[in-house]
Design a protein around this motif. Structure first.
Motif, short mmCIF file in Angstrom:
data_model
loop_
_atom_site.label_atom_id
_atom_site.label_comp_id
_atom_site.label_asym_id
_atom_site.label_seq_id
_atom_site.Cartn_x
_atom_site.Cartn_y
_atom_site.Cartn_z
N ILE A 1 -23.13 10.04 -33.60
CA ILE A 1 -24.35 9.24 -33.39
C ILE A 1 -24.44 8.02 -34.29
O ILE A 1 -25.51 7.46 -34.47
CB ILE A 1 -25.61 10.11 -33.55
CG1 ILE A 1 -25.67 10.75 -34.93
CG2 ILE A 1 -25.68 11.16 -32.44
CD1 ILE A 1 -27.01 11.37 -35.28
N LEU A 2 -23.32 7.56 -34.85
CA LEU A 2 -23.35 6.38 -35.71
C LEU A 2 -23.25 5.11 -34.88
O LEU A 2 -22.38 4.99 -34.03
CB LEU A 2 -22.20 6.41 -36.71
CG LEU A 2 -22.43 7.19 -37.98
CD1 LEU A 2 -21.18 7.13 -38.86
CD2 LEU A 2 -23.63 6.70 -38.75
N TRP B 1 -33.16 9.38 -37.93
CA TRP B 1 -33.70 8.03 -37.83
C TRP B 1 -32.72 7.10 -38.54
O TRP B 1 -31.93 7.55 -39.38
CB TRP B 1 -35.11 7.93 -38.42
CG TRP B 1 -35.23 8.30 -39.86
CD1 TRP B 1 -35.07 7.48 -40.95
CD2 TRP B 1 -35.55 9.60 -40.40
NE1 TRP B 1 -35.25 8.18 -42.12
CE2 TRP B 1 -35.55 9.49 -41.81
CE3 TRP B 1 -35.82 10.84 -39.84
CZ2 TRP B 1 -35.81 10.56 -42.65
CZ3 TRP B 1 -36.08 11.90 -40.67
CH2 TRP B 1 -36.08 11.77 -42.06
N PRO B 2 -32.74 5.81 -38.23
CA PRO B 2 -31.74 4.90 -38.79
C PRO B 2 -31.83 4.69 -40.31
O PRO B 2 -30.83 4.83 -41.00
CB PRO B 2 -31.97 3.58 -38.05
CG PRO B 2 -32.63 3.98 -36.78
CD PRO B 2 -33.47 5.18 -37.12
N ALA C 1 -33.37 13.63 -40.69
CA ALA C 1 -32.12 13.15 -41.30
C ALA C 1 -31.99 11.65 -41.14
O ALA C 1 -32.43 11.07 -40.15
CB ALA C 1 -30.92 13.84 -40.66
N SER C 2 -31.34 11.04 -42.12
CA SER C 2 -30.87 9.67 -42.02
C SER C 2 -29.65 9.55 -42.92
O SER C 2 -29.28 10.50 -43.62
CB SER C 2 -31.96 8.66 -42.43
OG SER C 2 -32.03 8.55 -43.84
N GLY D 1 -23.77 0.81 -38.89
CA GLY D 1 -23.35 1.84 -39.82
C GLY D 1 -24.44 2.85 -40.16
O GLY D 1 -24.39 3.51 -41.19
N VAL D 2 -25.45 2.96 -39.29
CA VAL D 2 -26.53 3.93 -39.47
C VAL D 2 -26.61 4.78 -38.20
O VAL D 2 -26.03 4.44 -37.17
CB VAL D 2 -27.89 3.24 -39.73
CG1 VAL D 2 -27.85 2.45 -41.03
CG2 VAL D 2 -28.31 2.36 -38.56
N ALA D 3 -27.33 5.86 -38.28
CA ALA D 3 -27.45 6.76 -37.13
C ALA D 3 -28.43 6.20 -36.10
O ALA D 3 -29.42 5.55 -36.45
CB ALA D 3 -27.92 8.13 -37.58
#
Length: 180
Positions: A114-115, A43-44, A75-76, A120-122
């Motif tokens: 996946i960024l 998740w972001p 995960a984040s 700058g987050v997934a």
């Protein structure tokens, strides 16, 4: 982006689980298989709006995944201390008792491809990984649209049949059998 047929990177990653104690450097070796399927979902960001609905949704199906020899891994790109604080602040998240990868170095998210380059987050990415650490299914959503954990479970069921499954197939329904 890694996709079906690629191996999950065998990284050792920081992880946080539970609310009993502050994070103390716990890690998870993604190279270990233990003969289990893995459901890895990113998740972001913690402390947001859509993300907790997904985490709780996956957590509610944890036993269903376990019945299929699959482990949930969230995960984040937040730190383990941020994960801990978020879980402590929300009883439903505290009850989502599975490991949360703290990928603040972004090594795993970068390896997976996946960024989001601007944020700058997934992305909201879900990987179903077989017991040999081979990716068998990938879905990726943008930052604003949540996923359906029941659909992940349905796809896992289909993958585990190792048969031809028609559109919208669910466990217990007929499989496709080519004419001989």
């Amino acid at each position: 982006m890694l996709t079906v047929g690629d191996k999950l990177p065998g990284l050792s990653v920081p992880v946080q689980q539970g609310v009993a104690a502050l994070p103390a450097g716990e890690t998870l070796d993604l190279g270990k298989t233990d003969g289990k399927w893995k459901i890895l979902f990113y998740w972001p960001k913690d402390f947001t709006f859509v993300c907790p609905t997904e985490i709780v949704g996956y957590g509610e199906l944890k036993n269903d995944f376990a019945d299929r020899d699959a482990v949930l891994i969230g995960a984040s790109t937040d730190t383990s201390h941020v994960h801990f604080a978020w879980r402590k602040s929300d009883e439903q998240l505290a009850n989502a008792d599975f490991p949360w990868i703290a990928d603040n170095s972004k090594k795993l998210a970068e390896a997976l491809g996946i960024l989001d380059p601007e944020e700058g987050v997934a992305y909201r990415a879900t990987f179903i990984i077989d017991p040999d650490n081979v990716i068998q299914h990938v879905t990726v959503n943008g930052l604003n649209v949540g996923r359906n954990p029941a659909e992940t479970l349905r796809v896992l069921d289909a993958l585990q049949t190792n048969e031809l499954c028609p559109c919208n197939w669910s466990e217990g329904e007929d499989l496709l059998r080519p004419a001989a």
